[in-house]
Each structure stands twice: as C-alpha cells, then as structure tokens.
Design a protein around this motif. Structure first.
Motif, PDB file in Angstrom:
ATOM      1  N   ILE A   3       5.610  -7.465   3.794  1.00  0.00           N
ATOM      2  CA  ILE A   3       4.915  -6.231   3.435  1.00  0.00           C
ATOM      3  C   ILE A   3       5.652  -4.981   3.901  1.00  0.00           C
ATOM      4  O   ILE A   3       5.291  -3.875   3.491  1.00  0.00           O
ATOM      5  CB  ILE A   3       3.493  -6.212   4.041  1.00  0.00           C
ATOM      6  CG1 ILE A   3       3.560  -6.126   5.569  1.00  0.00           C
ATOM      7  CG2 ILE A   3       2.695  -7.413   3.600  1.00  0.00           C
ATOM      8  CD1 ILE A   3       2.214  -5.929   6.213  1.00  0.00           C
ATOM      9  N   SER A   4       6.663  -5.117   4.725  1.00  0.00           N
ATOM     10  CA  SER A   4       7.340  -3.930   5.254  1.00  0.00           C
ATOM     11  C   SER A   4       7.965  -3.061   4.164  1.00  0.00           C
ATOM     12  O   SER A   4       7.854  -1.830   4.239  1.00  0.00           O
ATOM     13  CB  SER A   4       8.384  -4.336   6.290  1.00  0.00           C
ATOM     14  OG  SER A   4       9.327  -5.232   5.740  1.00  0.00           O
ATOM     15  N   PRO A   5       8.648  -3.595   3.142  1.00  0.00           N
ATOM     16  CA  PRO A   5       9.179  -2.702   2.098  1.00  0.00           C
ATOM     17  C   PRO A   5       8.080  -1.913   1.396  1.00  0.00           C
ATOM     18  O   PRO A   5       8.232  -0.715   1.141  1.00  0.00           O
ATOM     19  CB  PRO A   5       9.883  -3.657   1.134  1.00  0.00           C
ATOM     20  CG  PRO A   5      10.182  -4.866   1.952  1.00  0.00           C
ATOM     21  CD  PRO A   5       9.033  -4.992   2.898  1.00  0.00           C
ATOM     22  N   THR A   6       6.974  -2.584   1.088  1.00  0.00           N
ATOM     23  CA  THR A   6       5.859  -1.893   0.435  1.00  0.00           C
ATOM     24  C   THR A   6       5.261  -0.844   1.365  1.00  0.00           C
ATOM     25  O   THR A   6       4.909   0.261   0.933  1.00  0.00           O
ATOM     26  CB  THR A   6       4.774  -2.897   0.026  1.00  0.00           C
ATOM     27  OG1 THR A   6       5.363  -3.920  -0.775  1.00  0.00           O
ATOM     28  CG2 THR A   6       3.668  -2.206  -0.743  1.00  0.00           C
ATOM     29  N   ALA A   7       5.131  -1.186   2.647  1.00  0.00           N
ATOM     30  CA  ALA A   7       4.570  -0.243   3.618  1.00  0.00           C
ATOM     31  C   ALA A   7       5.447   1.001   3.733  1.00  0.00           C
ATOM     32  O   ALA A   7       4.947   2.132   3.773  1.00  0.00           O
ATOM     33  CB  ALA A   7       4.413  -0.928   4.976  1.00  0.00           C
ATOM     34  N   TYR A   9       7.465   2.132   1.455  1.00  0.00           N
ATOM     35  CA  TYR A   9       7.348   2.835   0.183  1.00  0.00           C
ATOM     36  C   TYR A   9       6.083   3.697   0.157  1.00  0.00           C
ATOM     37  O   TYR A   9       6.111   4.867  -0.256  1.00  0.00           O
ATOM     38  CB  TYR A   9       7.323   1.808  -0.948  1.00  0.00           C
ATOM     39  CG  TYR A   9       7.219   2.390  -2.332  1.00  0.00           C
ATOM     40  CD1 TYR A   9       8.341   2.879  -2.985  1.00  0.00           C
ATOM     41  CD2 TYR A   9       5.993   2.434  -2.995  1.00  0.00           C
ATOM     42  CE1 TYR A   9       8.248   3.408  -4.265  1.00  0.00           C
ATOM     43  CE2 TYR A   9       5.889   2.955  -4.269  1.00  0.00           C
ATOM     44  CZ  TYR A   9       7.017   3.441  -4.895  1.00  0.00           C
ATOM     45  OH  TYR A   9       6.912   3.969  -6.162  1.00  0.00           O
ATOM     46  N   VAL A  10       4.964   3.126   0.610  1.00  0.00           N
ATOM     47  CA  VAL A  10       3.698   3.861   0.630  1.00  0.00           C
ATOM     48  C   VAL A  10       3.775   5.034   1.602  1.00  0.00           C
ATOM     49  O   VAL A  10       3.312   6.146   1.303  1.00  0.00           O
ATOM     50  CB  VAL A  10       2.537   2.917   1.000  1.00  0.00           C
ATOM     51  CG1 VAL A  10       1.259   3.704   1.250  1.00  0.00           C
ATOM     52  CG2 VAL A  10       2.325   1.884  -0.096  1.00  0.00           C
TER      53      VAL A  10
END
Length: 273
Positions: A3-7, A9-10
């Motif tokens: 989830i770190s890339p998505t986090a 990005y957000v």
C-alpha cells in the motif's frame, strides 16, 4: 510494501494540496508579497464581512435545493428502470441516461443559457403559443437558472447510484410484504425506500459536495444574484491577488460541506437501524 505506493500517491495529490491551502489561510498577502506570519485575520474578515456570509449561505441553499430537486426527479426514473423495464432493455436505458456525459459540461451550460434567455427557446416557444404576452425575465441570471442548469448537469450522477441500490433489493422481500397485507405504498416506504437509502445517500453526496464548489454555472447563468462562494474564491486567487483569503474561504466551504455531510450520514444510519 503493497500500500505504500498508493499511500504516497494519495499524500502527494490530496493531502499535500489541502495542507498547502490550509497553511495559506493563515498567511496574508499584499499584492505579490506573501507575509508568512501566522494570523487569524483572514478568518475574522470572512466571518464579519457580510459579502462572504451572504455568498456562503447562498451557496449552501443553492446546493441543497439542487440536491433535493435532482434526487427527487432521479428516483422515479431509477425506480422505473429497475422495476418496470425488461432486463434485456435495461442496458439501453442506462446507455441513454449517460448520453449527457458525451458533451462538455461547459457546452451544456451554454445550451441552458440559450434556452432560458430573454429571447431564448423557452420564451420564444411560449410567446408563439400565446401562453405569455412578454418574455419571462426570472429564468436567467439568478439562482433559479443555477438550480435548473446544475440539476440537469448532475442528473446522471444521481440516477445511477439509486438504480444500483434498487437493483440490489431482493424482490422476495417485496412479495413477502404484499403477502403480509401491506399495500404498494406502505411496501415502498417500509421496504423499498429504506433498502434504497444507501444509493440515495451516495447520490446526495455526489451532487451536494461538488455543487458548492462550482463556479462555471453561477458565472454564466447566475448573474449577480446567483454567484456563489466559489466565484469569490476564484476572484480572490486570480483577480485580487489575495491567495490567503481565497484559501480561507475554501477551507470554510470545505468545513461547511463536511459538517453537513456527516450530519446527514449520521441521521441516515439512525434511520437504517
């Protein structure tokens, strides 16, 4: 790790801009010079200046009216497609409902300006039919025009979530209600409507939240009496070179929308219980 890339990005695209806007609201600006000294003067001015209060209240009222009108008009159509249209034709109806998305939002606003104008399609048609003696003036350049135009523009956003919620309702529950002696009307209010409320809530929030930030529709069809808080935010940023005040008004608008949305969701949860 997943989830770190998505986090990130957000955080970069959502949290960082919001943090920047919030930070700007505590600064001041003199033309092109920004004073980074923290102050609450912008918020004091926003609460005391009658212009800002009027625009904020008007924006909330217009957003609420547009939301109510859109949801009330969308529910019967969604109900009809879900319960009365043959399953083989439902895809066609959904396709027709989404046709407005094919044209630019700006183009649709301009079309309503042509329809509601002093010499527009509506007035010309009523005059030719002899229903009026002179053009109607209250259709354009006021809050009425904003409500009509925005309600049309956001209609598909309300129809689709309500339709999805209605499609998920188990038809056997409706049959059981009828078998137990309930009328169609009481079945609708005691079974269908409560089960469809998640879709109604989704449609309400989908319309209410972006409407208060819309500045294109009020600018083109609203006139002086139809301008909203988003128009003042645009003016502060782009014309008055006062980004901190624009950021302050944006923060207050976001807080108002968030508070109203949370209250609405809270009462809806109590209703569903």
């Amino acid at each position: 790790m997943l989830i770190s890339p998505t986090a990130v990005y957000v955080l970069l695209l959502l949290a960082a801009p919001l943090a920047a806007v919030l930070t700007f609201s505590f600064w001041t600006q003199d033309f092109l010079t920004i004073d980074r000294t923290l102050t609450l003067n912008n918020y004091r001015e926003a609460f005391t200046d009658p212009i800002y209060r009027t625009l904020m209240v008007r924006s909330l009222i217009i957003s609420g009216v547009v939301t109510v009108v859109t949801v009330v008009l969308a529910f019967p159509l969604a109900y009809f497609v879900s319960f009365y249209v043959d399953p083989s034709r439902k895809a066609l109806w959904i396709f027709l409902i989404t046709i407005p998305f094919w044209t630019s939002y700006l183009l649709r606003v301009f079309l309503w300006k042509v329809i509601l104008g002093f010499n527009g399609v509506l007035n010309s048609g009523l005059l030719s039919l002899g229903l009026i003696d002179e053009p109607i003036t209250f259709l354009l350049y006021n809050a009425n025009a904003v409500v009509i135009t925005a309600a049309h523009a956001f209609a598909p956003f309300t129809i689709l979530p309500i339709y999805v919620a209605l499609e998920k309702i188990d038809r056997s529950l409706l049959e059981a209600s009828r078998d137990l002696g309930e009328s169609r009307m009481r079945t609708f209010f005691r079974v269908t409507l409560p089960l469809a409320m998640p879709g109604v809530i989704a449609a309400t929030l989908i319309v209410f939240i972006p409407i208060i930030g819309d500045y294109v529709t009020p600018r083109l069809v609203g006139g002086p009496n139809g301008l909203m808080i988003a128009n003042m935010i645009q003016t502060q940023f782009l014309k008055l070179n006062n980004a901190p005040m624009g950021a302050t008004l944006a923060v207050l608008a976001m807080c108002a929308v968030t508070a109203i949305s949370l209250i609405f969701v809270f009462f809806n949860r109590k209703y569903l219980r």
